[in-house]
Structure formats: C-alpha cells, structure tokens
Design an enzyme around this catalytic site. Structure first.
Site, PDB file in Angstrom:
ATOM      1  N   ASP A  52     -36.865  28.960  -3.461  1.00 18.34           N
ATOM      2  CA  ASP A  52     -37.184  30.372  -2.704  1.00 18.34           C
ATOM      3  C   ASP A  52     -35.950  31.024  -2.209  1.00 18.34           C
ATOM      4  O   ASP A  52     -35.063  30.250  -1.585  1.00 18.34           O
ATOM      5  CB  ASP A  52     -38.186  29.957  -1.547  1.00 18.34           C
ATOM      6  N   TRP A 189      -6.588  -7.989  -2.694  1.00 19.51           N
ATOM      7  CA  TRP A 189      -5.554  -8.555  -3.560  1.00 19.51           C
ATOM      8  C   TRP A 189      -6.184  -9.914  -4.215  1.00 19.51           C
ATOM      9  O   TRP A 189      -6.658 -10.865  -3.428  1.00 19.51           O
ATOM     10  CB  TRP A 189      -4.221  -8.869  -2.807  1.00 19.51           C
ATOM     11  N   ASP A 357       9.602 -10.250 -16.686  1.00 19.60           N
ATOM     12  CA  ASP A 357       9.269  -9.579 -15.312  1.00 19.60           C
ATOM     13  C   ASP A 357      10.184  -9.402 -14.507  1.00 19.60           C
ATOM     14  O   ASP A 357      11.434  -9.397 -14.589  1.00 19.60           O
ATOM     15  CB  ASP A 357       7.932 -10.421 -14.922  1.00 19.60           C
ATOM     16  N   LYS A 467       6.595  -2.567 -18.111  1.00 20.05           N
ATOM     17  CA  LYS A 467       5.561  -2.864 -16.975  1.00 20.05           C
ATOM     18  C   LYS A 467       5.904  -2.101 -15.961  1.00 20.05           C
ATOM     19  O   LYS A 467       6.940  -2.433 -15.210  1.00 20.05           O
ATOM     20  CB  LYS A 467       5.305  -4.229 -16.816  1.00 20.05           C
ATOM     21  N   ASP A 469       5.131  -1.405 -12.172  1.00 22.01           N
ATOM     22  CA  ASP A 469       4.625  -1.877 -11.219  1.00 22.01           C
ATOM     23  C   ASP A 469       4.657  -0.930  -9.805  1.00 22.01           C
ATOM     24  O   ASP A 469       5.427  -0.104  -9.642  1.00 22.01           O
ATOM     25  CB  ASP A 469       5.386  -3.300 -10.850  1.00 22.01           C
ATOM     26  N   ASP A 539      -3.652 -10.068 -10.126  1.00 16.40           N
ATOM     27  CA  ASP A 539      -2.802 -11.122  -9.892  1.00 16.40           C
ATOM     28  C   ASP A 539      -3.496 -12.342  -9.884  1.00 16.40           C
ATOM     29  O   ASP A 539      -2.965 -13.358 -10.116  1.00 16.40           O
ATOM     30  CB  ASP A 539      -1.805 -11.279  -8.784  1.00 16.40           C
TER      31      ASP A 539
HETATM   32  C1  GLA Z   1       3.289  -7.854  -8.764  1.00 16.68           C
HETATM   33  C2  GLA Z   1       2.728  -7.925 -10.015  1.00 16.68           C
HETATM   34  C3  GLA Z   1       3.062  -9.226 -10.935  1.00 16.68           C
HETATM   35  C4  GLA Z   1       4.593  -9.553 -11.053  1.00 16.68           C
HETATM   36  C5  GLA Z   1       5.022  -9.271  -9.653  1.00 16.68           C
HETATM   37  C6  GLA Z   1       6.551  -9.281  -9.472  1.00 16.68           C
HETATM   38  O1  GLA Z   1       2.741  -8.870  -8.117  1.00 16.68           O
HETATM   39  O2  GLA Z   1       1.222  -7.793 -10.144  1.00 16.68           O
HETATM   40  O3  GLA Z   1       2.283  -9.341 -12.135  1.00 16.68           O
HETATM   41  O4  GLA Z   1       4.865  -8.558 -11.795  1.00 16.68           O
HETATM   42  O5  GLA Z   1       4.642  -8.170  -8.887  1.00 16.68           O
HETATM   43  O6  GLA Z   1       7.395  -9.217  -8.436  1.00 16.68           O
END
Ligand code: GLA
Length: 728
Positions: A52, A189, A357, A467, A469, A539
C-alpha cells in the site's frame, strides 16, 4: 534472463532455477518483491504482496534502504552531506539492461567468461539533494547466481562523506518465511570454517571484521535457510561478499520478516566524494536453492569455478601440478643440499613442483627478521634463488616460492630505509604481530617498491608458482600519506592496493600459479580467488581437524580452491596419528600436495605414495569439477563425503575415522537405472590402482548404500572410485 516492464516498473532477474523480482512503488521507492524458485508470469507480475502506498518505510522491503527517513532497521548506508544531514531519499530514475555481466574497476567480481546469457540490470536512483546511486545486478543464469554491487555518485555541488555504504540489502517478507536459520562459518587459527547454525532472532546478528582482512574468526559468507533445511531439502539463500578487507554481514528479524545486509564494515570507513566523484562498492553474490544446502553449494561451486577464478585456471580439466611445500619439512632450518634431497624425494613420490616456503631470504632464520628484503640468503642458497631453481628443474621438477609482500620486519633493510612505510600512528607504539608490521599498501610508492622486488625475483628464473602469504591482522591503521580527513579511507585503499598488485602480477605472469594464504585461512574469500585459483585453507594439517575445516569451507567454496597437503604423523600441531589413507583422503579433496620431510621415508615408503599421486592424475579432473556431497558430517571422530560428476556417472567416495564401521552409506548421486563398478582402497586393504572392481546397482547404492568396511584404529581412511558401467 532479465525482463523489465517499463510501464509498471517491474524488473525480474531469471536464472535457470530462480527468480529475483523488484518493483517501484507510487513514491518511486525500489522494493524487493521476491527471491525464490523460478517464477515466470505473463504479464510480468510479482508473486509477493503489493504494498500500500501509505505503508511506513519501516515495513517496506527496500532494495536500498535509506537512513533517516523512517526505515528504522540497523542503518548501513550513511551519506553525510556538507550540511551535516545524514539522510537519503532515493527515488527510481532509470533502468537499463546490458548484455554481459558488469565489471567493477579495481575490484574483483564474478566474470562473464563462460556464462552464456549473462546480463546486467542497472537501476539508477536519485536524491534531489545531490546523490545518485546506481544499483548493478548481474545474472549468471546457468550457475543460478545473482550478483549485486552499487556505484554511489556525488551529483551535488559540495563534497559529501560516505560513512557507511552497503553492497546489498535483501529483505525476506514474513508472509512467505515465518522463521529462518542463520548459518555462519566461524573459528580461529587452525580451526577455520566451523559452521554455526542458529535461529535468526530479533536484533542484529552477524559476522564481520575490523582486522583489515576477514580474519580466522568469520568467513564473509553466510546462509539463511528454512529452519528445517537439510542437505537435500528446504529453502536456502547463500550470500558471499567478494571482498578481502573489513566487512560486515548482518541479519535481523524485523516487523516485516528478516533483513540481510552485506558490505564494507562502517567502523573507520569514511570516504569523501567531491562533486562528480563516484564510489564503487565490492560485489555480493547470491544463490537460492529450493532443494537444500547441497544444491546451494553446487551452484556456488560452479559459479566460482567457471566465473570467478582467473581465466587461465578456469579449465579445471587441465592438470594442476602436484607440489611439495618445504614448510613443515624444514621450517627455517635448511640449506641448499637439504632442499635438493627433499626435492629428489618429492620427485620419487611423483610430485611435479617443489615449493620453497619461508626462510630463503637475507637473514631469515626465524620469524623475527627480514620481511621486506626479498633477496636470497646466500648462506643458505649460494647460487641465489636462480641457482636453486635451476637445480630443482634439473631434477625434473618445476619451482615455486613463498613471499609475504605486505609485511615488513622492524629488523629489515626496507624498514630501516623507510620506517614511515609501515602502517603506524605517530606517537603511539606500533603493534608487532608475529614480530612484524604491515606495509602501507594504500601508497603507490610502497607497492612500487614491492612490485620491483617481486618482478626481480620472478624474472630471475622460471618460477611457476607463488605463495602470497599475509600473517597478521592490521592495526595502527593510519597512513602517513593521507590528510586527517582521509584517514577513514585507509582500510579500503589498503585492500585496493593488494588487489592492484595481484592484478598486475597475474597480467605480467599469466602462467604463474598464485596461491594466497593468510596464516592458513584468515583471508579465504571470493575476492582473493579472482586473482589466485587456490588459497591455503588452514595451517592445521591434522587429518581429523582438517575434515571439519574442509567440510565448513565446502558450503561456499569448491575443493579445487582449497589448499590441502598430505603431512607427517604424529601431526606437528596435534600430535595425532592418522592413517596414510585418511591423510590422502583429506589432501585429495583439495588442491593435493605434500608438506612433510620425505627424506625420512624409505624407498619403499616413497614408492607407496605413488599410487595416490597417480590416482590424482587419473581422477584430478573429476575431483576438481565434480559436485561435493557431505554424506556424514564430521562429528569429531570421522566423516564421509563424495565428489561426483554432475550426471552421476562417476564419483570418488571418501571416508575417514570411526565411520568405517561396516555401515552402509547411501549415495544420493547414484543413478537408479545404472550399474557401477566400485573400486575401493582402504587402510589395511588395497591401494588405489591395485583394487578389484565390484559391481553394484545404482538403485542399491542410492537407497541401501555403499558398504563401508569395518577398519580398526582411530583414523583409518577409505577412498573408492565408482564408474557407471551400463544400464541395469
Ligand atoms: C604461515 C602459513 C604457513 C607458512 C608460514 C611461513 O603460517 O600459513 O603455511 O607459509 O606462514 O612462515
């Protein structure tokens, strides 16, 4: 398909199975009328109530609720005019349909690519006080997805400040939906994506972030559903924000029914628009399913796979490399000889790519130093990154590397040279998290420095995988480069800076496989998936915990975007021991790779991994493109799930933990008129490839179920490949 009745001002967005319908009332307000199963009518008309003209704004389902003029629900849109007025009175001005789906400048958005029939509806609303809002609606018919975004323009002659701007608001009129559940995906985490389902209450509920990234606490994806909705029945609406910064997704019961709002978090958001300037919001994506949560997920997965991932990676039938990542094998403790031994073992196990890494750059022996100085530590790598890459390549492996471009260690040459490049509030202590600060990515010269360092690295040798991060939330958010009145723009400008650099990266290195990461899944969202086709999910590599994380993530995200690796036992984080098959089941349900010290394996143990790698090579296309079925949700002791071709002709069924107790597992995708060959591998039984096919009738698999063996132990695993052989 978009249908518009320009006389009666009714707009209908149709996908294959759903419709989203709006109308304009006598006062020119754009009202939401319907979002549900496909509803087509001739002439065009909404199935929902007609309001309305005298209805109070508080009881109107407005597509873009305006504050200060009678809509009393939690206000999201807050335009502050130069006069001090915070109110908007937006009325319909124009509508236009455009072929193809819109794009958003500088922001990620679902693409038109691979979406036949994709269209855009642009609806312009105007406030005579000098404000224009263009609502963008994208229709991806085959994926049953509706997307939304908005462009807010200062069409007046004095500056205005946006102190809050939603991407989308969606009302659910009570007449059709007397009660709804809200499902959010929450955690911490190592425990991301725990689904939390509760009845929607009056008062605002929701999720969001003020940490500059979405954080582990909540994912920017929610579901509203019928209280009785299950995997296979009930109405569900999924909503994802395509954004990687501070956000708010809120829902509330209202006198009208319910309201869902999504957008940038208003805390510390203040964006000045001079006359003629525009602000574009991030995108939101919606999917409706009348048939429960599984169908909702399948639609999201399909849309993400086909229309969100970078075009280079959209063909999921093309092989993806099986990688070994050095992190859990070495942490910071390695030299070139150790890396090469690890790479050689990875090659024997069947890997394609070796990822170096953290710990490779100047002085980085722990997490306390060196972020920002992206040059090799020649103590560890005498020939630099290029020297290592060449040796890895000569083992027959491609090479990938880890960086954290947004971070800077106080103990770094970059920070010593440019302390003002870190986000900091003058006169206050700058908070270090994991011993690091965050670079002010809102500043072009900061990004330029990092860009130069990254291109030097990537040009120095054939790097096939990167990768990226981001291991902390933002704090001390203040930019040395912006005046006081513009400090409310820093959080969003930061996100735009990250997007800018990732876009440049993918433009310059189109074949680079970019995997995002943020201490696991702290920035796992549709925004990041626009640039990199996979994100490290968590992680936590413990198989049992991972079942829950992957289960929760699967409500929105397909397995092909979830970084998942086979890791060692006892697990470094939990100390638990899971069988090879259970760990393989978890890793094969994601991007599949390894993350453990394979140099500790005997030749026979390495050889025993190869059938699983071969399984991934043989069935990777199915695993990356199939539909996920959450068959037995994780209960802390185990779970079962499957990934099946859309036509049910082929599937992989996984089970892990104490569900392997001789039970039968009904398979909803099995075709009743078909026969299948079932090839099963499990702890204590056959390995993939060495299995004996068993015939099974589709009808029986669907109703009575697949027989799971009874296997002793806490974390046995089961992997079965089913293939339709003929009709019964
Ligand atoms: C984070 C990422 C991990 C690794 C560490 C390296 O925690 O999630 O997979 O790459 O950093 O410091």
């Amino acid at each position: 398909m978009i249908r518009c009745d320009t006389n009666n001002l009714i707009f209908a967005l149709h996908t294959v199975h759903t419709s989203y319908i709006m109308g304009v009332d006598a006062k020119g307000r754009l009202l939401h009328m319907y979002y549900g199963p496909l509803y087509e009518s001739d002439p065009l008309a909404p199935p929902a109530p007609v309001y309305d003209p005298g209805t109070l704004p508080d009881r109107l389902p407005q597509e873009w609720p305006c504050p200060g003029l009678g809509d009393n629900h939690a206000p999201f849109f807050q335009p502050e005019f130069a006069s001090g007025v915070v109110a908007a009175d937006l009325r319909f001005a124009a509508a236009e349909t455009v072929p193809g789906k819109y794009t958003l400048p500088g922001l990620p958005a679902f693409r038109t690519t691979g979406a036949p029939g994709a269209e855009t509806l642009r609806i312009t609303l105007k406030d005579a006080a000098g404000l224009t809002v263009t609502l963008l609606y994208g229709v991806l018919p085959g994926s049953d997805m509706i997307t939304r975004a908005a462009v807010v323009e200062n069409s007046g002659d004095a500056p205005l400040v946006l102190r809050g701007v939603p991407t989308a608001v969606l009302d659910f009129p009570q007449e059709s939906f007397p009660a709804l559940d809200l499902i959010t995906f929450d955690g911490a985490w190592g425990a991301e994506f725990t689904p939390c389902r509760a009845p929607l209450r009056p008062g605002v509920q929701g999720v969001g972030s003020v940490g500059g990234i979405p954080t582990h606490a909540h994912d920017p994806f929610v579901v509203l559903c019928d209280p009785g909705a299950t995997e296979t029945a009930g109405a569900c609406w999924g909503a994802a924000l395509v954004y990687s910064g501070n956000y708010r997704i809120q829902a509330e019961r209202t006198p009208l029914g319910a309201r869902l709002s999504l957008g940038i978090e208003p805390f510390r958001f203040a964006w000045t628009l001079k006359p003629g300037e525009r602000f574009t919001t991030p995108e939101a994506a919606f999917v409706y399913s009348a048939d429960g949560l599984a169908a909702m997920s399948h639609r999201f997965h399909r849309a993400i796979r086909r229309h969100l991932l970078p075009a280079r990676w959209a063909d999921l039938t093309a092989p993806r490399p099986v990688l070994l990542n050095s992190w859990e094998a070495c942490y910071f403790d390695f030299d070139e000889a150790k890396l090469l031994r690890l790479a050689a073992a990875a090659k024997t196990a069947g890997c394609d790519l070796f990822v170096l890494d953290d710990g490779w750059f100047k002085g980085r022996d722990s997490d306390t130093t060196s972020l920002g100085d992206w040059v090799a530590d020649t103590r560890k790598l005498p020939g630099g990154v290029a020297g290592l890459c060449q040796k890895i390549n000569s083992l027959g492996l491609a090479f990938g590397i880890w960086v954290e471009p947004e971070a800077v260690s106080p103990d770094s040459d970059l920070y010593r040279a440019h302390p003002d490049w870190a986000l900091h509030i003058p006169g206050r202590e700058t908070l270090a998290i994991r011993h690091q600060y965050t670079l002010d990515f809102s500043r072009a010269e900061v990004r330029e420095n990092i860009w130069r360092q990254l291109t030097d690295l990537l040009d120095s040798c054939p790097v096939r995988y990167l990768k990226w991060d981001m291991n902390r939330t933002l704090a001390n958010v203040y930019s040395a480069a912006l005046p006081a009145a513009r400090q409310g723009e820093v959080y969003h400008r930061y996100v735009l800076g990250v997007y800018d650099l990732q876009q440049k990266l993918t433009d310059r290195y189109p074949d680079l496989l970019l995997e995002n990461c943020s201490s696991g899944g702290a920035r796992f969202d549709c925004g990041m998936l626009f640039y990199g086709p996979q994100i490290w999910l968590s992680d936590k590599t413990d198989a049992l915990d991972r079942l829950m994380i992957q289960y929760g993530a699967s409500f929105c995200y397909p397995p092909c975007v979830m970084g998942a690796h086979f890791s060692t036992v006892p697990n470094h984080a939990t100390g638990r021991t899971a069988s090879v098959e259970a760990r393989m089941a978890a890793a094969l349900s994601g991007t599949f790779g390894f993350e453990l010290d394979l140099t500790a394996y005997t030749a026979a143990e390495l050889e025993a991994l190869r059938p699983f790698v071969q399984f991934y090579r043989d069935h990777g296309a199915l695993l990356r493109t199939g539909n996920v079925y959450r068959l037995l949700p994780p209960d802390g002791a185990g779970a079962a799930w499957a990934i099946a071709a859309a036509d049910g002709s082929e599937a992989v069924v996984f089970a892990a933990g104490r569900v392997l107790n001789g039970r039968r597992l009904p398979l909803p995708f099995a075709q009743p008129g078909s026969r299948y060959a079932v090839c099963a591998a499990y702890t204590g039984g056959a390995r993939p490839g060495a299995w004996q096919p068993e015939p099974a009738a589709g009808a029986r698999l669907r109703v009575q179920g697949l027989h799971l063996p009874a296997v002793p132990g806490d974390m046995p695993g089961y992997i079965a490949w089913l293939k339709e052989t003929d009709a019964e």
